[in-house]
Structures are given as structure tokens and as C-alpha cells.
Design a protein around this motif. Structure first.
Motif, PDB file in Angstrom:
ATOM      1  N   ILE A 169      -8.162 -10.045  -7.538  1.00 35.20           N
ATOM      2  CA  ILE A 169      -9.357 -10.828  -7.226  1.00 35.20           C
ATOM      3  C   ILE A 169      -9.400 -12.099  -8.075  1.00 35.20           C
ATOM      4  CG2 ILE A 169     -11.865 -10.852  -7.462  1.00 35.20           C
ATOM      5  CD1 ILE A 169     -11.848  -7.910  -6.662  1.00 35.20           C
ATOM      6  N   MET A 170      -9.107 -11.952  -9.374  1.00 38.43           N
ATOM      7  CA  MET A 170      -9.108 -13.125 -10.256  1.00 38.43           C
ATOM      8  C   MET A 170      -8.075 -14.144  -9.768  1.00 38.43           C
ATOM      9  SD  MET A 170     -11.310 -12.254 -12.486  1.00 38.43           S
ATOM     10  CE  MET A 170     -12.201 -10.818 -11.983  1.00 38.43           C
ATOM     11  N   LEU A 171      -6.872 -13.640  -9.425  1.00 40.54           N
ATOM     12  CA  LEU A 171      -5.798 -14.547  -9.025  1.00 40.54           C
ATOM     13  C   LEU A 171      -6.086 -15.229  -7.696  1.00 40.54           C
ATOM     14  CD1 LEU A 171      -2.803 -12.466 -10.266  1.00 40.54           C
ATOM     15  CD2 LEU A 171      -3.300 -14.804 -10.918  1.00 40.54           C
TER      16      LEU A 171
ATOM     17  N   TRP B 141      -8.934 -16.476  -6.781  1.00 40.49           N
ATOM     18  CA  TRP B 141      -9.756 -17.656  -7.042  1.00 40.49           C
ATOM     19  C   TRP B 141      -8.990 -18.660  -7.874  1.00 40.49           C
ATOM     20  CZ3 TRP B 141     -13.886 -18.383  -4.171  1.00 40.49           C
ATOM     21  CH2 TRP B 141     -14.387 -17.272  -3.516  1.00 40.49           C
TER      22      TRP B 141
ATOM     23  N   ILE C 270      -5.185  -6.646  -2.836  1.00 37.40           N
ATOM     24  CA  ILE C 270      -6.355  -7.448  -2.489  1.00 37.40           C
ATOM     25  C   ILE C 270      -6.099  -8.903  -2.853  1.00 37.40           C
ATOM     26  CG2 ILE C 270      -7.737  -7.396  -4.601  1.00 37.40           C
ATOM     27  CD1 ILE C 270     -10.103  -6.559  -2.881  1.00 37.40           C
TER      28      ILE C 270
ATOM     29  N   PHE D  61      -3.141  -1.506  -3.741  1.00 36.68           N
ATOM     30  CA  PHE D  61      -4.027  -2.189  -2.800  1.00 36.68           C
ATOM     31  C   PHE D  61      -3.905  -3.687  -3.080  1.00 36.68           C
ATOM     32  CE2 PHE D  61      -7.859  -1.531  -0.093  1.00 36.68           C
ATOM     33  CZ  PHE D  61      -8.119  -2.867   0.126  1.00 36.68           C
TER      34      PHE D  61
ATOM     35  N   ILE E 138      -5.598  -7.447   5.652  1.00 33.68           N
ATOM     36  CA  ILE E 138      -6.043  -6.153   5.106  1.00 33.68           C
ATOM     37  C   ILE E 138      -6.640  -5.306   6.225  1.00 33.68           C
ATOM     38  CG2 ILE E 138      -7.681  -5.067   3.520  1.00 33.68           C
ATOM     39  CD1 ILE E 138      -7.269  -7.400   1.638  1.00 33.68           C
TER      40      ILE E 138
ATOM     41  N   LEU F 132     -16.605  -9.043   4.140  1.00 29.81           N
ATOM     42  CA  LEU F 132     -16.293  -9.767   5.375  1.00 29.81           C
ATOM     43  C   LEU F 132     -17.457  -9.653   6.350  1.00 29.81           C
ATOM     44  CD1 LEU F 132     -12.618  -8.581   5.814  1.00 29.81           C
ATOM     45  CD2 LEU F 132     -13.393 -10.799   5.021  1.00 29.81           C
TER      46      LEU F 132
ATOM     47  N   PHE G 104      -5.222  -1.564   7.748  1.00 27.95           N
ATOM     48  CA  PHE G 104      -5.970  -0.313   7.815  1.00 27.95           C
ATOM     49  C   PHE G 104      -6.185   0.159   9.247  1.00 27.95           C
ATOM     50  CE2 PHE G 104      -6.587  -1.129   3.423  1.00 27.95           C
ATOM     51  CZ  PHE G 104      -6.662   0.136   2.878  1.00 27.95           C
TER      52      PHE G 104
ATOM     53  N   TRP H 140      -7.435 -11.813   4.677  1.00 33.42           N
ATOM     54  CA  TRP H 140      -8.432 -10.737   4.743  1.00 33.42           C
ATOM     55  C   TRP H 140      -8.245  -9.959   6.033  1.00 33.42           C
ATOM     56  CZ3 TRP H 140     -10.305  -9.757   0.296  1.00 33.42           C
ATOM     57  CH2 TRP H 140     -10.582 -10.768  -0.623  1.00 33.42           C
TER      58      TRP H 140
ATOM     59  N   ASN I 267      -5.560  -3.132 -13.851  1.00 32.05           N
ATOM     60  CA  ASN I 267      -5.799  -2.690 -12.476  1.00 32.05           C
ATOM     61  C   ASN I 267      -5.504  -3.826 -11.515  1.00 32.05           C
ATOM     62  OD1 ASN I 267      -7.070  -2.168 -10.003  1.00 32.05           O
ATOM     63  ND2 ASN I 267      -8.417  -0.696 -10.977  1.00 32.05           N
TER      64      ASN I 267
ATOM     65  N   VAL J 280      -6.322  -4.390  -8.492  1.00 26.55           N
ATOM     66  CA  VAL J 280      -7.414  -4.881  -7.645  1.00 26.55           C
ATOM     67  C   VAL J 280      -8.184  -5.987  -8.373  1.00 26.55           C
ATOM     68  CG1 VAL J 280      -9.601  -4.256  -6.570  1.00 26.55           C
ATOM     69  CG2 VAL J 280      -7.647  -2.759  -6.345  1.00 26.55           C
ATOM     70  N   ILE J 281      -8.506  -5.737  -9.654  1.00 24.82           N
ATOM     71  CA  ILE J 281      -9.271  -6.717 -10.414  1.00 24.82           C
ATOM     72  C   ILE J 281      -8.434  -7.985 -10.653  1.00 24.82           C
ATOM     73  CG2 ILE J 281     -10.468  -7.124 -12.572  1.00 24.82           C
ATOM     74  CD1 ILE J 281     -11.876  -5.112 -10.866  1.00 24.82           C
TER      75      ILE J 281
ATOM     76  N   TYR K 249       0.820  -1.211   0.000  1.00 24.33           N
ATOM     77  CA  TYR K 249       0.000   0.000   0.000  1.00 24.33           C
ATOM     78  C   TYR K 249       0.854   1.261   0.000  1.00 24.33           C
ATOM     79  CZ  TYR K 249      -4.325   2.547   0.694  1.00 24.33           C
ATOM     80  OH  TYR K 249      -5.410   3.353   0.510  1.00 24.33           O
TER      81      TYR K 249
ATOM     82  N   LEU L 167      -8.334  -9.195 -19.702  1.00 25.23           N
ATOM     83  CA  LEU L 167      -7.856  -7.958 -19.089  1.00 25.23           C
ATOM     84  C   LEU L 167      -6.492  -7.575 -19.634  1.00 25.23           C
ATOM     85  CD1 LEU L 167      -8.636  -8.223 -15.300  1.00 25.23           C
ATOM     86  CD2 LEU L 167      -9.117  -6.300 -16.769  1.00 25.23           C
TER      87      LEU L 167
ATOM     88  N   TYR M 236     -12.124 -17.442 -14.635  1.00 21.99           N
ATOM     89  CA  TYR M 236     -11.218 -16.452 -14.058  1.00 21.99           C
ATOM     90  C   TYR M 236      -9.978 -16.285 -14.922  1.00 21.99           C
ATOM     91  CZ  TYR M 236     -14.047 -16.710  -9.849  1.00 21.99           C
ATOM     92  OH  TYR M 236     -15.071 -16.651  -8.965  1.00 21.99           O
TER      93      TYR M 236
END
Lengths: 401, 318
Positions: A157-159, A161, A99, A97, A312, B106, A316, A309, A151, A153-154, A92, B296, B289
Motif C-alpha cells: 500500500i505504501m509503495l 502511493w 496489493i 496478496f 485483483i 472500490l 478472485f 485493482w 507484511n 500488504v502494508i 497469490y 516498518l 509514506y
């Protein structure tokens, strides 16, 4: 002379309690207190009778229930949480970010468990492999960001899963020997297994299990992990605050274009940051699964692990300070251990996740809470000033007449 | 052969509608400039309350029409209320949208698990329900009513987004809020509307996924990453309604295969796919995915994403 000294002391103390850093601490504490209070209200809704007792159980980490073992449990939960938090903070600082922490954590766990259970390596090797796997998984979004402008963040998220499905697929097919079929598709425990009796010998841990440094009265899961985690936090702090590399990272977090103009290699820095971040998060996964808190379950393919999670969340709550992360991870360690000691039929253990998610939701409002405390101070001081000035004004009015 | 195809088709239709609804919701939110990572949480929250309502209505023997109607309304309203948590702090207080979305995911999971366990008699987090009122049987094929609703909503959202004044204004808030504001558009209002629509459609999508596909729901499983998959559909569909429809059809095929790949491959290709052959359901679940990640990587340089998405709107900014 002594008067001056006193004055300086008072000034410096005052600054410690009123500076920006202090405001950050206050606003985090404010979020934590509010989060705990809302959590308490939810517990009252769930069961008014048991709420006060179980709430104290929750915020004391179940020490009363578990005794010394509870303290060991808190420390062993604390270590992976801290690593996950520090990893997220590190990314960060450069404005990324992370994620994808959950995916890096999953791969880290995979690396650690494969080298521990399949190849029977020493725990140091397993931890290094956890770091390597985490770093590789973190490098993908970084490369995509740098070269394809995806991006993070996107792609993160894909990685997440892809990582989860990949690990569970691997564990069910070509690595199925590290799964214990008798234990609902969880990995083997890190103890010597006697195939003829079908039982573990709990006096003989494998060499891949983290050592407990000769301290055996703090429970089975207690290990060297928390020392490693604190060292990592200190390392991250020094790297960010005291080195040129750290300065470049932070600078590119503030203004990407300015750093590029100043001749810093933004692309290299971005990739390096993500690799270090992923390595730290992977290490956290290693510390979690090699201290034997839980076994990896290969069939639950619909849920990502909770620890990253929480990382994260810690990042913060700590307002992106690695030293603050030590305290935030401590808090989450206490809450998650405490939540297992409450009356489960009334307050399930997920109550700690509920409370921490409220805290981090509130800490998303730092913009307000950071303004809140100076605002109160201003109000208070203005009151004093106006009280002092009032007679003068009155006098002036009288003079006018 | 025919039955295994029918089973596959049934699953494809269920996932198709649910994915499309949630992705359309995400589209409205992102077009207005707010990235809604919290779609997953919104689905869990909306689904939870809708299922509780459904069980309650079944217990009092409500007529079928009202059971369906009230369940859908509850799902939509609870989704909207939940998305207000995102809208309020990210529009009013300029909070980090990604962080708030993550926190809400969450929160929703923890909240629903805690309350599901508290409500349940045996301390488990699963909720049983009946789906019979939501299914219309045509021949051997089960058609769920969400399919009809979904297609209506698809057409309405295309019309609203590209053929009305409302749609133009919403899109302008996501592309360049400052110039939209200079033309007299209330950016805050349109962003609130965008997020609220996303909450409503996510709630509806949640029951479109949960009710026809099963008869028991585990709160701790949530919606198994469905909200995140919808984000992938949204990107794959380039933020356009009909492309989103195509993408959800494509993705739902793989998702459906992950449930019934064994029967399907055995009856069509006479291949037995088992764990020993190195095939599990995770392999099929991974494909959407990976595809969206590749998409992307190929398209991000000249991305069709709304220009101002994820950026808080500040009045004084240029």
C-alpha cells in the motif's frame, strides 16, 4: 462393451460437472450472476425507465452502439486486465496478496511511456522496460518481507502511493517534455505530431505504438496486445502447473515451514515470484498505454489507476486460475466497454466498477458459495434416498406391530 | 510571514485531527484482530452521506447547532453501516479481510461517483457545500470544531483501551483470541465492536478532513489516499493512542506543506520552489509514506502489531 464405454463416458462427464473444479466454476458464476443482478437493481433505482435497455447495453459491451470498433475496444481493454489478473494470481499462489499491483502498474506505465515518448524506442523495447520497472517495484516489498519481515500488504500500500507520487513528480519536472501542456497535463498521443499545425497525424502512428497486424476496421486501439496477454496467461499456467519451480511456489503457499524443511529456498522463491508477478503487471500497463486507450494524466495525483485493482478482482473471480482469468478479464472488458455506451447522464461509466466490486465482494465469500452447491446436491440426493427408503421403513414398522 | 505560517498551521490542524481520528479507528479494529483496509472506502461513504445531509439541512435553514450535530451523527452512522459490510463477512464467514477491504474501497468510490453524478444537475461528480458552521474563529486562526472533538476522543480511547475491562478484553481478542475465548470472552462480539468503532471514527474523520479543508468535493477523487495514510500513521504510532497522535501531527505537517510549500518557503527561507527547481507537491506527499516504510523495515522484526490481526477466529483452533 459399448455399455461399459457409455458408463465410463457418463462417469467422466459427471465428474467434470461435479468435481471441485466444477464447484469453483459454479460458485464464481453464482457470484457473477448475483453481482449483475444487484447491479441491475441499482440501475433500476437510478432510473427505472432506462434500466433494461442500458443494462443490456452494459452486458453486451456496447456492441450495438460501437459496432466492430466496440469489439476492438473490448479486446484492447481485455489485454491489460488479463495481465494484471495473472500477475496477482501468480503472487497469490505463494501466499502473497499483491496489493501493490497498482504501484507496479504505475511504474510499468512510466517505463513504457518514457521509452516510447522520450527515447522513441520500438514497442518491444518499451514493453520490456515496462516489465523491468514493474519487476523492480515488486521486488521491494518482497525484499522487505524476506529480510525485514514486513507484511507485504502494508508495504504494498505504501509503495502504491510512493510510486504514484514519484511518477507524477518525474513527469512534471525532469521529464516534462513527454507531457502535452495543451492537453491538461496528459502525455502525448502515440502519433506523429505536427508542431506547426498543432495537430496529430492519425495515419502515422509512432513505432512505439503497438501494431494492429493490418486489421484496421476494429478501431484505433485494437492491437497485438490481446495475443500477448493470452500467451502470458498460458505461460503462467504452464509455469505454475507443469514445472518444479511452480510446484515449489504452490507448496510454500500451502505451508511455508514444510517447504523450508523439505529444503526449498523459500526466500529466493518469494522474491522470484514477486518479480515475475510485478513484471506481468508492468507488462499489462505497457499494453494499456501503448495501445493508446488513454493517456497518462500527471496532475491527477490523488487516484491510482483502476486497471490493477480490476486485476485483483479478476484474480478472485477466476479463483486463482490463469485460464479462468481469461474469462474473468473478458467479462470485465465487456462491462467496462459497455459502461461507456450507456446513457452517461443517468448511468455514469463507473457503474461497471460498481458491479465488479460487488462481484468480488461476493467472491470473498467463496467459503460459503463453495459449500452452497454440494449442500444443494446433498439435499436433493437425500430426498431421493429417503423417498426410496420410506416404504421399507413403513414395512418394518408394520412388522414390529 | 505571519499569514503564511497561519495558513500552514490551519492546514496542519485540519489534517492532524482527521488523520488521528481515522487512525484511532483503525487501532480499535486492529486491536480486536480485524485489519481494516477498507478505511478509505468507509471515509468516502461516510463523507458522501454527511455532505448530502449537510446540504439538505442548509437548504431547509436548520439552526447551526443541529446542522453540525446531525451531520456528525450521519457521518458516524453511515461509517458504521459501511464497516458492517466488512465485519459481517470477515467475522461470521472468515472471508479474507484484505480482499474484502479492497473490494469495499472500490465499491465506495464507484457508488459515490455514480450517485453524485446522478444527483448533480450537470452530470459532474462534485458536491458544493458550506463550512461556516464548523469553523470557530479565534483571532486570525480558524479552529474547526473537530479539533475539540478529536482531543476528547483521543483521551477517551486511551482510557477505554488501557484502563477499562472492555479495553483489556478487546486487546486480548487481537492478541490471542483462543485464550480470550477460554476465559469466557465472546470474541465475535468484541471484534464486531472493534470494527464498528473503526467505522464510526472513519466516518467522523472523513468530514473532519472534507468539510474544513475545502468547499467542494469531487467524488472521483475520494479522500485522496487519506485512509491509507491513516494506516501508515497507525503503524508509525505503534498501535498506541498517544503515539498515534504524535505520528499524525508529524505526517500532517508534510501533508500541509504539500498544499502551501511555495508561500511557506518563500516567506521563511526566501527560496522560491517551483517546478523548474524540481519541486512539486508530490514530493511532500511522498515523504510520509517513505518514512513509514522505513519505520516498518526497522521495527517489523519485533513488531508491536496485535499478534492475531488478520486471522479469522475459529473456535476449534489451538
Amino acid at each position: 462393451m459399448s455399455n461399459l464405454k457409455q458408463k465410463i463416458n457418463r462417469e467422466s462427464i459427471k465428474r467434470t460437472f461435479t468435481g471441485t473444479g466444477a464447484n469453483k466454476v459454479y460458485s464464481s458464476l453464482f457470484c457473477i450472476v448475483c453481482g449483475l443482478f444487484i447491479g441491475f437493481l441499482i440501475m433500476v433505482v437510478l432510473s427505472p425507465k432506462n434500466a433494461p435497455f442500458d443494462f443490456t447495453m452494459l452486458i453486451t459491451g456496447g456492441i450495438k452502439f460501437y459496432g466492430l470498433n466496440g469489439f476492438g475496444n473490448i479486446l484492447s481493454m481485455f489485454a491489460p486486465l488479463l495481465c494484471a489478473g495473472v500477475g496477482v494470481i501468480f503472487a497469490y499462489k505463494t501466499g502473497i496478496f499483491n496489493i501493490g499491483a497498482a504501484g507496479q502498474y504505475t511504474l510499468g506505465a512510466f517505463g513504457a511511456l518514457v521509452f516510447a515518448l522520450k527515447l522513441n524506442q520500438h514497442w518491444t523495447v518499451c514493453l520490456l522496460m515496462a516489465m523491468l520497472f514493474g519487476a523492480v517495484w515488486a521486488a521491494i516489498p518482497a525484499l522487505l518481507k524476506v529480510f525485514c519481515k514486513v507484511n507485504e500488504v502494508i508495504s504494498g500500500i505504501m509503495l502504491n502511493w510512493i510510486g504514484l507520487f514519484f511518477v507524477n513528480w518525474s513527469l512534471q519536472t525532469y521529464l516534462s517534455s513527454i507531457i502535452n501542456p495543451g492537453d491538461s497535463y496528459k502525455t502525448w498521443k502515440l502519433y506523429v505530431y505536427n508542431a506547426s499545425t498543432g495537430k496529430y497525424d492519425f495515419t502515422k502512428p509512432l513505432i512505439s505504438k503497438l501494431p494492429n497486424m493490418g486489421i484496421s476496421n476494429l478501431g484505433d486501439t485494437f492491437s497485438i496486445a490481446f495475443i500477448i496477454a493470452i500467451l502470458v496467461a498460458i505461460f503462467a499456467f504452464i509455469l505454475m502447473e507443469k514445472t518444479t519451480f511452480g510446484f515449489q511456489l504452490k507448496a510454500s503457499g500451502y505451508n511455508r515451514h514444510a517447504t523450508k524443511y523439505a529444503g526449498m529456498n523459500a526466500k529466493k522463491n518469494c522474491i522470484l515470484t514477486m518479480i515475475i508477478s510485478g513484471a506481468i503487471i508492468g507488462l499489462g500497463a505497457g499494453l494499456f498505454y501503448l495501445s493508446g486507450i488513454e493517456e497518462w494524466s500527471a496532475t491527477i495525483s490523488s487516484a491510482l489507476p483502476q486497471v490493477p485493482w480490476n486485476g485483483i478482482i479478476i484474480a478472485f473471480i477466476a479463483q486463482m486460475n490463469p485460464i479462468g482469468a481469461v474469462f474473468a478479464a473478458g467479462l470485465l472488458g465487456v462491462l467496462s466497454t459497455g459502461a461507456t455506451a450507456t446513457t452517461q447522464s443517468v448511468f455514469p461509466k463507473e457503474i461497471s466498477d460498481l458491479i465488479t466490486s460487488i462481484i468480488v465482494y461476493l467472491s470473498g465469500l467463496t467459503a460459503i458459495t463453495m459449500r452452497f452447491f454440494p449442500w444443494i446436491k446433498k439435499k436433493l440426493s437425500r430426498k431421493k434416498v429417503s423417498e426410496a427408503e420410506q416404504p421399507l421403513i413403513v414395512d418394518a414398522n408394520k412388522g414390529g406391530k | 510571514m505571519a499569514t503564511s505560517f497561519l495558513i500552514l498551521l490551519t492546514y496542519v490542524l485540519i489534517f492532524f485531527v482527521a488523520l488521528m481520528l481515522v487512525a484511532l479507528g483503525g487501532m480499535f479494529s486492529e486491536r480486536s484482530g480485524i485489519v481494516n483496509i477498507g478505511l478509505e472506502g468507509t471515509m468516502i461513504f461516510g463523507g458522501f452521506f454527511a455532505l448530502l445531509t449537510l446540504n439538505g439541512l442548509m437548504a431547509v435553514k436548520c439552526p447551526p447547532f443541529f446542522v453540525v450535530l446531525i451531520t456528525i451523527i450521519v457521518a458516524i452512522v453511515s461509517g458504521m453501516l459501511f464497516s458492517m459490510l466488512l465485519a459481517f463477512v470477515s467475522i461470521k464467514f472468515n472471508a479474507d479481510q484484505t480482499l474484502i477491504g479492497t473490494a469495499l474501497n472500490l465499491f465506495a468510490t464507484a457508488f459515490c461517483v455514480v450517485f453524485a453524478k446522478r444527483i448533480s444537475k450537470f452530470g459532474t461528480d462534485s458536491i458544493n457545500f458550506q463550512k461556516k458552521y464548523f469553523i470557530i474563529q479565534i483571532g486570525q486562526l480558524d479552529i474547526n470544531i473537530f479539533l475539540i472533538i478529536g482531543i476528547f476522543i483521543l483521551i477517551i480511547s486511551w482510557f477505554a483501551l488501557f484502563k477499562t475491562r472492555f479495553g483489556l478484553r478487546l486487546r486480548s481478542c487481537g492478541e490471542n483470541p483462543q485464550s480470550a475465548a477460554s476465559a469466557g470472552i465472546n470474541v465475535f462480539k468484541y471484534r464486531y465492536i472493534g470494527v464498528l468503532i473503526s467505522g464510526a471514527l472513519a466516518g467522523l474523520g472523513a468530514i473532519a478532513y472534507l468539510i474544513p479543508s475545502s468547499s467542494v468535493w469531487n467524488a472521483s477523487n475520494g479522500v485522496a489516499g487519506f485512509g491509507f495514510l491513516a494506516l501508515a500513521v497507525l503503524i508509525f504510532g505503534a498501535w498506541k493512542p498517544f503515539k498515534i497522535m504524535g505520528a499524525s501531527l508529524f505526517f500532517s505537517f508534510f501533508l500541509a506543506l504539500s498544499f502551501c510549500y511555495y508561500d511557506f518557503f518563500l516567506s521563511f527561507f526566501h527560496i522560491e520552489l517551483t517546478k523548474a527547481n524540481g519541486v512539486t507537491k508530490e514530493l511532500f506527499k511522498m515523504i510520509p509514506y517513505i518514512l513509514s516504510l522505513v519505520a516498518l523495515a526497522l521495527t517489523s522484526k519485533n513488531s508491536r502489531a496485535p499478534k492475531a490481526e488478520g486471522q479469522p477466529y475459529e473456535r476449534g483452533q489451538r
